[in-house]
Design a protein around this motif. Sequence first.
Motif, PDB file in Angstrom:
ATOM      1  N   ALA A  22      35.316  25.445  39.279  1.00  0.00           N
ATOM      2  CA  ALA A  22      36.749  25.299  39.073  1.00  0.00           C
ATOM      3  C   ALA A  22      37.274  26.349  38.097  1.00  0.00           C
ATOM      4  CB  ALA A  22      37.074  23.902  38.569  1.00  0.00           C
ATOM      5  N   VAL A  23      36.502  26.629  37.047  1.00  0.00           N
ATOM      6  CA  VAL A  23      36.975  27.575  36.040  1.00  0.00           C
ATOM      7  C   VAL A  23      36.931  29.002  36.556  1.00  0.00           C
ATOM      8  CG1 VAL A  23      36.209  26.072  34.182  1.00  0.00           C
ATOM      9  CG2 VAL A  23      34.685  27.872  34.988  1.00  0.00           C
ATOM     10  N   LEU A  24      36.267  29.217  37.693  1.00  0.00           N
ATOM     11  CA  LEU A  24      36.202  30.567  38.241  1.00  0.00           C
ATOM     12  C   LEU A  24      37.431  30.907  39.069  1.00  0.00           C
ATOM     13  CD1 LEU A  24      32.472  30.530  39.314  1.00  0.00           C
ATOM     14  CD2 LEU A  24      33.443  31.626  37.301  1.00  0.00           C
ATOM     15  N   GLY A  25      38.346  29.975  39.201  1.00  0.00           N
ATOM     16  CA  GLY A  25      39.596  30.278  39.874  1.00  0.00           C
ATOM     17  C   GLY A  25      39.575  30.129  41.366  1.00  0.00           C
ATOM     18  N   VAL A  26      38.579  29.431  41.943  1.00  0.00           N
ATOM     19  CA  VAL A  26      38.504  29.270  43.393  1.00  0.00           C
ATOM     20  C   VAL A  26      38.410  27.789  43.737  1.00  0.00           C
ATOM     21  CG1 VAL A  26      37.271  29.892  45.481  1.00  0.00           C
ATOM     22  CG2 VAL A  26      37.421  31.537  43.618  1.00  0.00           C
ATOM     23  N   TYR A  27      37.242  27.225  43.616  1.00  0.00           N
ATOM     24  CA  TYR A  27      37.058  25.812  43.940  1.00  0.00           C
ATOM     25  C   TYR A  27      37.785  24.944  42.918  1.00  0.00           C
ATOM     26  CZ  TYR A  27      33.624  26.682  47.584  1.00  0.00           C
ATOM     27  OH  TYR A  27      32.998  27.071  48.746  1.00  0.00           O
ATOM     28  N   GLY A  28      38.519  23.975  43.439  1.00  0.00           N
ATOM     29  CA  GLY A  28      39.235  23.050  42.566  1.00  0.00           C
ATOM     30  C   GLY A  28      40.556  23.579  42.059  1.00  0.00           C
ATOM     31  N   HIS A  44      45.143  30.449  43.535  1.00  0.00           N
ATOM     32  CA  HIS A  44      44.032  31.312  43.954  1.00  0.00           C
ATOM     33  C   HIS A  44      44.531  32.518  44.753  1.00  0.00           C
ATOM     34  CE1 HIS A  44      40.518  32.857  45.933  1.00  0.00           C
ATOM     35  NE2 HIS A  44      40.874  32.354  47.113  1.00  0.00           N
ATOM     36  N   LEU A  45      45.462  32.276  45.698  1.00  0.00           N
ATOM     37  CA  LEU A  45      45.961  33.374  46.518  1.00  0.00           C
ATOM     38  C   LEU A  45      46.736  34.396  45.680  1.00  0.00           C
ATOM     39  CD1 LEU A  45      47.194  31.441  49.698  1.00  0.00           C
ATOM     40  CD2 LEU A  45      45.017  32.620  49.355  1.00  0.00           C
ATOM     41  N   LYS A  46      47.506  33.909  44.723  1.00  0.00           N
ATOM     42  CA  LYS A  46      48.286  34.807  43.878  1.00  0.00           C
ATOM     43  C   LYS A  46      47.380  35.638  42.981  1.00  0.00           C
ATOM     44  CE  LYS A  46      52.136  34.819  40.591  1.00  0.00           C
ATOM     45  NZ  LYS A  46      53.092  33.981  39.822  1.00  0.00           N
ATOM     46  N   ASN A  47      46.379  34.982  42.377  1.00  0.00           N
ATOM     47  CA  ASN A  47      45.482  35.687  41.462  1.00  0.00           C
ATOM     48  C   ASN A  47      44.597  36.698  42.199  1.00  0.00           C
ATOM     49  OD1 ASN A  47      46.513  34.234  39.349  1.00  0.00           O
ATOM     50  ND2 ASN A  47      44.813  32.765  39.253  1.00  0.00           N
ATOM     51  N   SER A  48      44.245  36.377  43.436  1.00  0.00           N
ATOM     52  CA  SER A  48      43.336  37.252  44.165  1.00  0.00           C
ATOM     53  C   SER A  48      44.058  38.233  45.075  1.00  0.00           C
ATOM     54  CB  SER A  48      42.378  36.406  45.017  1.00  0.00           C
ATOM     55  OG  SER A  48      43.099  35.656  45.979  1.00  0.00           O
ATOM     56  N   GLY A  49      45.374  38.069  45.208  1.00  0.00           N
ATOM     57  CA  GLY A  49      46.127  38.949  46.087  1.00  0.00           C
ATOM     58  C   GLY A  49      45.738  38.804  47.539  1.00  0.00           C
ATOM     59  N   ARG A  50      45.401  37.585  47.937  1.00  0.00           N
ATOM     60  CA  ARG A  50      44.924  37.352  49.286  1.00  0.00           C
ATOM     61  C   ARG A  50      45.945  36.542  50.091  1.00  0.00           C
ATOM     62  NH1 ARG A  50      39.845  38.194  50.304  1.00  0.00           N
ATOM     63  NH2 ARG A  50      39.888  36.659  51.972  1.00  0.00           N
ATOM     64  N   GLU A  51      45.805  36.600  51.410  1.00  0.00           N
ATOM     65  CA  GLU A  51      46.610  35.767  52.302  1.00  0.00           C
ATOM     66  C   GLU A  51      45.831  34.524  52.721  1.00  0.00           C
ATOM     67  OE1 GLU A  51      48.533  35.935  56.802  1.00  0.00           O
ATOM     68  OE2 GLU A  51      48.109  37.816  55.741  1.00  0.00           O
ATOM     69  N   ILE A  52      44.532  34.706  52.940  1.00  0.00           N
ATOM     70  CA  ILE A  52      43.656  33.598  53.313  1.00  0.00           C
ATOM     71  C   ILE A  52      42.677  33.366  52.166  1.00  0.00           C
ATOM     72  CG2 ILE A  52      41.975  32.745  54.992  1.00  0.00           C
ATOM     73  CD1 ILE A  52      44.817  33.132  56.108  1.00  0.00           C
ATOM     74  N   ALA A  53      42.499  32.109  51.785  1.00  0.00           N
ATOM     75  CA  ALA A  53      41.611  31.784  50.662  1.00  0.00           C
ATOM     76  C   ALA A  53      40.218  32.354  50.897  1.00  0.00           C
ATOM     77  CB  ALA A  53      41.538  30.272  50.479  1.00  0.00           C
ATOM     78  N   LEU A  54      39.618  32.881  49.815  1.00  0.00           N
ATOM     79  CA  LEU A  54      38.319  33.531  49.909  1.00  0.00           C
ATOM     80  C   LEU A  54      37.252  32.662  50.565  1.00  0.00           C
ATOM     81  CD1 LEU A  54      36.325  35.810  49.201  1.00  0.00           C
ATOM     82  CD2 LEU A  54      36.103  34.792  46.931  1.00  0.00           C
ATOM     83  N   PRO A  55      37.040  31.392  50.135  1.00  0.00           N
ATOM     84  CA  PRO A  55      35.993  30.591  50.778  1.00  0.00           C
ATOM     85  C   PRO A  55      36.270  30.341  52.256  1.00  0.00           C
ATOM     86  CG  PRO A  55      36.604  29.636  48.668  1.00  0.00           C
ATOM     87  CD  PRO A  55      37.633  30.678  48.983  1.00  0.00           C
TER      88      PRO A  55
END
Length: 517
Positions: A266-272, A278-289
């Motif tokens: 959770a603290v890694l910014g993905v799960y939870g 997550h999308l804003k921080n990673s600049g993604r359209e589809i979630a990484l997992p």
Amino acid sequence: MMKRQFNRMRQQLSHPNISGRALETAEYLTEDLLQIEQRVEPAKRAAHNVHKRLVACLQGPYGADVEKRVKKLSLMSLSVTMAESFKELDTDSSLGKALEMSCFIEGMLAKILAEFEMALEREVLQPLNKLSEEELPVILKHKKNLQKHILDWNTIKSRLNQAAKNSGNSVNANTGPAASSAAIKLENLKEEEEEMKRRVEQSKDEYMADLYHFSTKEDSYAKYFIKLLEIQAEYHRKSLGSLDATLAELKETHSQPDSPFPMDTAVLGVYGMPLETHLKNSGREIALPIEACVTMLLTSGMQEEGLFRLAAGASVLKKLKYYLAIGSSALDEFYADPHAVAGALKCYLRELPQPLMTFELYDDWLKAATVKEPESRLELLRDVCNSLPKDNYNNLRYLIRFLAKLAEHQEVNKMTPSNIAIVLGPNLLWPQQSEGSSVQLDMASVSSIQVVGVVEPLIQNAETLFPGDIDFNISDLLTPPVLEIKDSEGPSVEESTSHLIPAEQVFSLPGERQEKP
């Protein structure tokens, strides 16, 4: 007269069940029709008695819809009790997990039972009731009319014979007015006899037509009982399939201790983390997992039996979640374990603070899915899809189109849209819980069952609800490992070409966009 009496005696010897007034109709029927006639009343009794006993076998209220029926079933009461119980337990404990899984499957079995009983009512009970209370009674009514008309005709013929004798005596006695009166009475009786003869012929034609019709429909009537067995077989197959899937997952999870692999995803910014964060921080359209797991499964998981249904080893799953969260490129080892990849995807969806299909639209999803008319249901589902926030819509579209692709291989992987909805649906949509609200106690049972009815048609109509071409490797996230065969002078080696975006690029600062390589 002697010939008629002989025929009656022969018919009674050939058909000892014919008695009383039935003999009146027997002399008008052929041998074939007499045999058919003997099956009508027993068929009516059989249909009536079986219908009555089958209704007594129903566990839900007769005539109720699925929702009302499910709530009245003992299996659902058991599921609700389990839901109340596991809420007091630590869901990370093996007891809590086992109870939660049991709660879900008991609710699912209740839904399967309710659907079985509704199919039974529609395809067996209703036709049997119509047969015993409408179709066959009409035949018996026409038989009764024929018997009555034959009896009346015989009575008139007796009166006519007597009147003819009286008229002859009057003529012989040359009594004048008496002879005239007897002649008039005789003419009237002749007219009555002709009219009754016409009625007998008409009734006979109706009754014979009924018997012929019955004989042509007997095969259809027999199919009601065949359908009963088919529906029962399907019910047991679906129940056993759900139990086998749950048992396999439960045993697998229960038998494997948690891995000591240290992490807090959770603290890694993905799960939870919230999807939009997550999308804003990673600049993604589809979630990484989602993208990483889908890309890997498209390569090595589409033919895997029981994908999303069979559990992976806990330590392998934890390791994969960690690698995905930190953006590690060392994913080659997981291609050989598609169940771990599917598990990592399920975990991501389940650990979202708000379901991918959102709390706000929960009631709208359920309302749309309960519409019985297919076209109207599809239109309402499309409206709800279009009501999703942009990020949720994009990720749900991506995921559902993948699940539809997975279902195309159902002959091999055994994952039909229904099976996929059962194991993945509760991770896509669930109701928002209120603290201390007793209304939420059966969430894991009733809600999960309703959600299956939402997710299944989404998968079945994926291209209609989420149109357009789709590139699953949207960010060129990774490529599968390739086995390269060198020339005969050099050894064969397995070279990994899997590449995942480095962690520092995946988790860029807010506002930054990640460039494709």
